[in-house]
Design a protein around this motif. Structure first.
Motif, PDB file in Angstrom:
ATOM      1  N   VAL A  38       0.820  -1.215   0.000  1.00 57.06           N
ATOM      2  CA  VAL A  38       0.000   0.000   0.000  1.00 57.06           C
ATOM      3  C   VAL A  38       0.856   1.270   0.000  1.00 57.06           C
ATOM      4  O   VAL A  38       0.401   2.348   0.358  1.00 57.06           O
ATOM      5  N   GLY A  39       2.105   1.143  -0.444  1.00 53.22           N
ATOM      6  CA  GLY A  39       2.967   2.307  -0.564  1.00 53.22           C
ATOM      7  C   GLY A  39       3.733   2.603   0.713  1.00 53.22           C
ATOM      8  O   GLY A  39       3.764   1.780   1.623  1.00 53.22           O
ATOM      9  N   PRO A  40       4.369   3.806   0.761  1.00 52.17           N
ATOM     10  CA  PRO A  40       4.348   4.866  -0.256  1.00 52.17           C
ATOM     11  C   PRO A  40       5.133   4.480  -1.505  1.00 52.17           C
ATOM     12  O   PRO A  40       6.127   3.766  -1.429  1.00 52.17           O
ATOM     13  N   TRP A  41       4.666   4.993  -2.649  1.00 49.35           N
ATOM     14  CA  TRP A  41       5.216   4.589  -3.929  1.00 49.35           C
ATOM     15  C   TRP A  41       6.437   5.429  -4.316  1.00 49.35           C
ATOM     16  O   TRP A  41       6.475   6.639  -4.094  1.00 49.35           O
ATOM     17  N   LYS A  42       7.397   4.780  -4.938  1.00 53.17           N
ATOM     18  CA  LYS A  42       8.515   5.463  -5.578  1.00 53.17           C
ATOM     19  C   LYS A  42       8.362   5.261  -7.076  1.00 53.17           C
ATOM     20  O   LYS A  42       8.480   4.138  -7.576  1.00 53.17           O
ATOM     21  N   TYR A  43       8.112   6.328  -7.809  1.00 57.70           N
ATOM     22  CA  TYR A  43       7.896   6.220  -9.249  1.00 57.70           C
ATOM     23  C   TYR A  43       9.178   5.787  -9.940  1.00 57.70           C
ATOM     24  O   TYR A  43      10.253   6.321  -9.697  1.00 57.70           O
ATOM     25  N   ARG A  44       9.048   4.783 -10.862  1.00 55.04           N
ATOM     26  CA  ARG A  44      10.224   4.216 -11.522  1.00 55.04           C
ATOM     27  C   ARG A  44      10.242   4.427 -13.035  1.00 55.04           C
ATOM     28  O   ARG A  44      11.224   4.074 -13.684  1.00 55.04           O
ATOM     29  N   GLY A  45       9.141   4.930 -13.630  1.00 54.88           N
ATOM     30  CA  GLY A  45       9.176   5.257 -15.041  1.00 54.88           C
ATOM     31  C   GLY A  45       8.288   4.387 -15.908  1.00 54.88           C
ATOM     32  O   GLY A  45       7.573   3.507 -15.437  1.00 54.88           O
ATOM     33  N   ALA A  46       8.354   4.652 -17.224  1.00 54.76           N
ATOM     34  CA  ALA A  46       7.583   3.900 -18.213  1.00 54.76           C
ATOM     35  C   ALA A  46       8.365   2.666 -18.648  1.00 54.76           C
ATOM     36  O   ALA A  46       9.592   2.715 -18.793  1.00 54.76           O
ATOM     37  N   ILE A  47       7.665   1.547 -18.873  1.00 51.61           N
ATOM     38  CA  ILE A  47       8.328   0.311 -19.267  1.00 51.61           C
ATOM     39  C   ILE A  47       7.761  -0.297 -20.550  1.00 51.61           C
ATOM     40  O   ILE A  47       8.385  -1.176 -21.142  1.00 51.61           O
ATOM     41  N   LEU A  48       6.586   0.155 -21.006  1.00 55.60           N
ATOM     42  CA  LEU A  48       5.985  -0.389 -22.222  1.00 55.60           C
ATOM     43  C   LEU A  48       5.299   0.752 -22.957  1.00 55.60           C
ATOM     44  O   LEU A  48       4.309   1.303 -22.462  1.00 55.60           O
ATOM     45  N   VAL A  49       5.832   1.116 -24.133  1.00 57.84           N
ATOM     46  CA  VAL A  49       5.351   2.286 -24.863  1.00 57.84           C
ATOM     47  C   VAL A  49       5.176   1.948 -26.336  1.00 57.84           C
ATOM     48  O   VAL A  49       5.674   0.922 -26.823  1.00 57.84           O
ATOM     49  N   SER A  50       4.490   2.819 -27.061  1.00 59.49           N
ATOM     50  CA  SER A  50       4.278   2.630 -28.494  1.00 59.49           C
ATOM     51  C   SER A  50       5.605   2.597 -29.244  1.00 59.49           C
ATOM     52  O   SER A  50       6.581   3.252 -28.854  1.00 59.49           O
ATOM     53  N   ASP A  51       5.631   1.816 -30.333  1.00 55.71           N
ATOM     54  CA  ASP A  51       6.782   1.831 -31.214  1.00 55.71           C
ATOM     55  C   ASP A  51       6.300   1.998 -32.648  1.00 55.71           C
ATOM     56  O   ASP A  51       5.128   2.336 -32.881  1.00 55.71           O
ATOM     57  N   ALA A  52       7.159   1.765 -33.618  1.00 52.01           N
ATOM     58  CA  ALA A  52       6.783   2.005 -35.007  1.00 52.01           C
ATOM     59  C   ALA A  52       5.713   1.044 -35.500  1.00 52.01           C
ATOM     60  O   ALA A  52       4.958   1.367 -36.422  1.00 52.01           O
ATOM     61  N   LYS A  53       5.609  -0.127 -34.872  1.00 52.97           N
ATOM     62  CA  LYS A  53       4.693  -1.159 -35.360  1.00 52.97           C
ATOM     63  C   LYS A  53       3.438  -1.290 -34.515  1.00 52.97           C
ATOM     64  O   LYS A  53       2.339  -1.452 -35.038  1.00 52.97           O
ATOM     65  N   TYR A  54       3.584  -1.239 -33.199  1.00 50.59           N
ATOM     66  CA  TYR A  54       2.458  -1.449 -32.284  1.00 50.59           C
ATOM     67  C   TYR A  54       2.208  -0.179 -31.482  1.00 50.59           C
ATOM     68  O   TYR A  54       3.143   0.449 -30.986  1.00 50.59           O
ATOM     69  N   LYS A  55       0.922   0.147 -31.313  1.00 50.14           N
ATOM     70  CA  LYS A  55       0.563   1.419 -30.687  1.00 50.14           C
ATOM     71  C   LYS A  55      -0.275   1.193 -29.428  1.00 50.14           C
ATOM     72  O   LYS A  55      -1.033   0.231 -29.326  1.00 50.14           O
ATOM     73  N   GLY A  56      -0.135   2.138 -28.498  1.00 51.25           N
ATOM     74  CA  GLY A  56      -1.009   2.194 -27.335  1.00 51.25           C
ATOM     75  C   GLY A  56      -1.054   0.951 -26.478  1.00 51.25           C
ATOM     76  O   GLY A  56      -2.144   0.508 -26.100  1.00 51.25           O
ATOM     77  N   PRO A  57       0.098   0.349 -26.109  1.00 55.16           N
ATOM     78  CA  PRO A  57       0.041  -0.837 -25.254  1.00 55.16           C
ATOM     79  C   PRO A  57      -0.349  -0.470 -23.823  1.00 55.16           C
ATOM     80  O   PRO A  57       0.075   0.548 -23.289  1.00 55.16           O
ATOM     81  N   GLY A  58      -1.166  -1.332 -23.214  1.00 55.16           N
ATOM     82  CA  GLY A  58      -1.551  -1.026 -21.842  1.00 55.16           C
ATOM     83  C   GLY A  58      -2.531  -2.024 -21.276  1.00 55.16           C
ATOM     84  O   GLY A  58      -2.779  -3.077 -21.844  1.00 55.16           O
TER      85      GLY A  58
END
Length: 309
Positions: A235-255
């Protein structure tokens, strides 16, 4: 009580024998918001599709998937019409094993003009049959919070089970501790919404670190992505670590994803949805696709950026 289906000692798994192409990012079928589990010697995906029913897909090898029977439909939810909305949709399910049973959590909308709600059904197995609890589990949407995208995690240290939910327009995360029956709320645990949070939270534990991952951005365009934060407790507190899965040239909007640790060989995977065949940045229409990609961790416990191909 077990944490999630995928962490039991289960036999009959063949993941180690998969060819390299299957361990990258095969795309399986139309759908979104997949929950990812292992049970009874098979892999299971529980996606959103169409809004009228929720079903399980199962596979022995992560390549050939078979659609199972309907787990839940509108007619199986006795309280569905209590909000007097003209129509309803089901989405973002999560299947969890505990108490020798299976518990199936789900979102039910619309979100407008009536608030969305979260329900839970008890199931005899990972493919059902399931029976709804007879009442909403979370029914207090509004005021900057949308009761959507349930994810349940049982802490292996304390044995306590937590429900994580919320997001979209309100972009607010809330957490509740569940009672041991898994179909009742014990109390809410106040948490701070992590950075870049939009919706679709997921919790897992690895080597004493708790990982809260979630979707960020608009699911209809390239901004949609998976980010994560870590903590020393569920239940935290959270430490933000960043993005790990993002759009690329072939596949968009992963989530809207779920992580799975193979109980046979300890490898980690992520199931998620993405847009395919989209040459522009959005907004997109049509159907999203479910895919699975392997996950690796750095020596410091960080989740390394995930490649979709």
């Amino acid at each position: 009580m077990t944490r999630r289906i995928g962490f039991g000692a289960l036999a009959g798994l063949v993941l180690a024998a998969l060819p390299a192409s299957a361990q990258d990012a095969p795309s399986f079928f139309d759908g979104a918001d997949p929950d990812f589990e292992v049970a009874e010697g098979q892999y299971w995906l529980y996606p959103t599709f169409g809004g009228k029913t929720l079903v399980a897909w199962h596979s022995l090898d992560m390549q050939k998937w078979e659609k199972g029977p309907v787990l839940l439909d509108h007619g199986m939810i006795p309280w569905i019409g209590d909000d007097h909305a003209p129509e309803h949709r089901l989405w973002a399910p999560d299947m969890v094993r505990a108490n020798g049973r299976y518990y199936f959590y789900y979102s039910i909308g619309p979100q407008n003009p009536t608030p969305s709600r979260i329900g839970v059904a008890t199931c005899d197995g990972p493919a059902g049959p399931c029976k709804d609890s007879g009442k909403p589990l979370v029914n207090d949407g509004g005021h900057g919070f949308e009761a959507i995208d349930p994810a349940v995690f049982t802490d292996p240290r304390s044995g306590r089970s937590y429900l994580y939910a919320g997001g979209s327009a309100g972009a607010t995360l809330r957490v509740w501790q569940l009672k041991p029956d898994m179909v009742s709320i014990d109390h809410e645990v106040k948490v701070k919404t992590p950075e870049h949070f939009t919706e679709g939270s997921f919790m897992f534990e690895r080597k004493g670190t708790y990982y809260l991952s979630y979707s960020s951005g608009n699911f209809r365009d390239t901004t949609y992505s998976v980010h994560y934060a870590t903590a020393s407790s569920p239940v935290g507190p959270w430490k933000y670590r960043g993005a790990i899965l993002v759009s690329d040239a072939k596949y968009k909007g992963p989530g809207h994803h779920a992580f799975l640790r193979d109980p046979k060989d300890g490898r980690w995977y992520i199931a998620y949805h993405r847009w395919e065949g989209q040459p522009h940045d959005g907004p997109y229409t049509g159907s999203r696709r479910v895919a699975i990609t392997s996950v690796t961790f750095g020596k410091d416990g960080s989740i390394l950026p995930i490649r979709m191909d």
